[in-house]
Design a protein around this motif. Structure first.
Motif, mmCIF file in Angstrom:
data_model
loop_
_atom_site.group_PDB
_atom_site.id
_atom_site.type_symbol
_atom_site.label_atom_id
_atom_site.label_comp_id
_atom_site.label_asym_id
_atom_site.label_seq_id
_atom_site.Cartn_x
_atom_site.Cartn_y
_atom_site.Cartn_z
ATOM 1 N N LYS A 110 -2.358 -13.889 1.069
ATOM 2 C CA LYS A 110 -2.214 -12.599 1.753
ATOM 3 C C LYS A 110 -1.324 -12.771 2.976
ATOM 4 C CE LYS A 110 -5.952 -10.569 3.595
ATOM 5 N NZ LYS A 110 -5.844 -10.040 4.964
ATOM 6 N N GLU A 131 -0.809 -10.931 6.571
ATOM 7 C CA GLU A 131 -1.562 -10.039 7.455
ATOM 8 C C GLU A 131 -0.775 -9.790 8.740
ATOM 9 O OE1 GLU A 131 -5.387 -8.053 8.423
ATOM 10 O OE2 GLU A 131 -4.391 -8.744 6.590
ATOM 11 N N GLU A 133 3.270 -0.475 6.327
ATOM 12 C CA GLU A 133 2.654 -0.617 5.000
ATOM 13 C C GLU A 133 3.233 0.407 4.024
ATOM 14 O OE1 GLU A 133 -1.840 -2.286 5.850
ATOM 15 O OE2 GLU A 133 -1.478 -0.148 6.061
ATOM 16 N N SER A 145 -4.356 -2.216 0.551
ATOM 17 C CA SER A 145 -4.225 -2.605 1.954
ATOM 18 C C SER A 145 -5.088 -1.707 2.823
ATOM 19 C CB SER A 145 -2.766 -2.517 2.419
ATOM 20 O OG SER A 145 -2.408 -1.169 2.628
ATOM 21 N N THR A 181 -2.874 -5.125 6.441
ATOM 22 C CA THR A 181 -2.397 -5.942 5.328
ATOM 23 C C THR A 181 -0.951 -5.602 5.009
ATOM 24 O OG1 THR A 181 -4.622 -5.852 4.390
ATOM 25 C CG2 THR A 181 -2.854 -6.654 2.952
#
Length: 512
Positions: A352, A354, A375, A420, A469
């Motif tokens: 992932k 972040e 995002e 996310s 995310t």
């Protein structure tokens, strides 16, 4: 109610035994059962405890006082002054925090603290009386009085420490406050913020990512199950390139926004996990704890990045601090089962990227908007159909003041799936992690060299923290395979990823 002078006399005739009733009373308050002390909804260190059974901070063999291993900087006065709002917030977020018990313990703490301060003042007064020339009998009386005051003070200070510990544990279960625009209710009450694209129409039978992965020889769940257990997997061939492409692309794009790239530790101390608002040893925890140690595997890079400035005072000029961190993540996925979690959608280990921001309190709303916009721009550039939701109170974790989730359409799974989230945690985590900043002077620095003539910078303040995310790799692989599949079984690689895959445009089946 404890009265200040009930059990302690200022006369020299006071005996040590005179202190025992007070101590017995305060111990009964400290040791009273607390049914919510280890509730699963506790936000912080309800599991970060040790037993003090000897009354001296050491562990013993019987029932004892539960002691926290760390303490959050909780503003009890604010909680007391906003009691109704705090109680309503606990209710709407379905928290099991026991606010009545917190106030009861806080009142007891204030009363006992006053008694301790009174005894200290009496002890100091006796000490001052002994400085002059005194008759031997008077001096002896003062010596006895001082001895009794000291013994009583030691006992009450011990009780105060134990009462403070219990108050901390209860208060740390209170969730963060909630943004006034957050919808009230369960997940179904969440409000649509934005929708991008539409569901693709297929003129052939849709395959899910499991079947596509098998035909493209992209992953192996069977071998991983033998080696590691269920919900583990091997990525193979172009799937490896796809993971690396997603990670490198995300870090590259986010770095352009002023974020500093990080690769984090993936084993952290349990206390850091707890300070970020997770429960490593609670029932149905998502955290893997390492046996016979104080360490855990991380479930998200939010934890080690949150801890990078732990117990620090930052310069205001350094804010905001923006990080984009790559890590592997490990989750127990306790309680997760069913067809909706099959394949790569819910696994124990994954990669992932972040995003994390430390900022001034008045700017956290602005940076939250930036995170969710990043995002949305990332996923739109991949050509995904998704919707952004302002999550309702019942779906907020304890640290979150407000949270936006993005759910993408996954045609093979025939549903939207979360890919996310972006959370503003305000000062919830920083009060636990001890992260403050020192405001810049309100006036230009003075040219005077005289001490005290320069402009003061004012008291330190807690920073606000936010996390979001950028890429949760397995779920984006699910989206890419299922949305961009072709009738011949091939997969079109989204254009932004192609430079990171050596120019590869198509994933083609290995078996005919």
């Amino acid at each position: 109610m404890l009265t200040c002078g009930r059990f302690i006399s200022s006369s020299a005739a006071t005996s040590t035994a005179s202190f025992f009733p007070f101590r017995t009373l305060t111990r009964s308050l400290v040791r009273r059962p607390a049914p919510h002390l280890l509730s699963s909804a506790s936000a912080a260190a309800a599991t970060a405890v040790e037993l003090d059974t000897n009354g001296d901070g050491s562990a013993g063999g019987g029932a004892g006082v539960v002691r926290p291993q760390w303490k959050a900087a909780i503003d009890f006065k604010w909680i007391r002054d906003n009691r109704d709002a705090v109680a309503d917030n606990i209710r709407t977020r379905n928290s099991t925090a026991n606010l009545d018990l917190v106030f009861e313990l806080y009142d007891q703490y204030l009363t006992l603290q006053k008694e301790v301060e009174r005894l200290r003042a009496e002890r100091n007064a006796v000490a001052n009386k002994m400085k002059g020339k005194l008759d031997p009998s008077v001096r002896q009386a003062l010596v006895e009085e001082g001895k009794n005051l000291k013994e009583g003070l030691i006992a009450l200070e011990e009780d105060l420490v134990q009462l403070t510990d219990k108050l901390q544990l209860e208060a740390q279960s209170i969730p963060n406050t909630t943004h006034p625009d957050v919808p009230v209710g369960g997940e179904e009450s969440s409000v649509l913020r934005k929708e991008v694209g539409s569901q693709r129409s297929f003129n052939f039978a849709i395959k899910d990512h499991l079947q596509l992965g098998k035909e493209l020889d992209l992953f192996d769940f069977d071998a991983a199950a033998e080696v590691s257990g269920s919900k583990f997997y091997y990525l193979k061939n172009e799937a490896v390139l796809l993971e690396m492409a997603l990670v490198n692309w995300a870090i590259s794009e986010v770095s352009k926004k002023g974020f500093t790239p990080l690769i984090t530790p993936e084993i952290v101390r349990s206390s850091v996990v707890e300070k970020c608002g997770f429960q490593p040893r609670a029932k149905n925890t998502q955290v893997y704890s390492i046996e016979d140690s104080d360490q855990c595997l991380i479930g998200t890079a939010e934890i080690p990045v949150g801890g990078i400035h732990m117990d620090s005072i930052l310069a205001e000029s350094a804010l905001p601090l923006k990080y984009v961190a790559y890590s592997h993540c490990f989750r127990t996925e306790a309680g997760a089962a069913g067809a909706a979690t099959r394949g790569l959608y819910r696994v124990h280990q994954f990669s992932k990227v972040e995003m994390f921001i430390f900022c001034r309190p008045e700017e956290s709303g602005k940076w939250h908007e930036e995170l969710i916009t990043i995002e949305e721009d990332l996923y739109a550039s991949l050509g995904l159909h998704f919707k952004t939701l302002d999550m309702a109170t019942g779906d907020l974790g304890a640290p979150a003041y407000r949270k936006f989730d993005i759910e993408a359409w996954m045609p093979g799974l025939e549903r939207y799936g979360e890919i996310s989230s972006a959370s503003n945690c305000t000062d919830y985590q920083s009060r636990r992690l001890g992260i403050r900043y020192r405001p810049s002077p309100s006036e230009p620095p003075s040219t005077s060299t005289k001490k005290g003539k320069g402009a003061a910078s004012g008291p330190t303040q807690f920073v606000h923290t936010l996390n979001a995310t950028a890429v949760a790799v397995p779920r984006l692989i699910v989206c890419i395979l299922e949305n961009f599949q072709q009738g011949d079984g091939s997969i079109v690689v989204p254009e932004p990823l192609r430079p990171y895959m050596g120019g590869l445009e198509l994933l083609s089946p290995k078996f005919k």
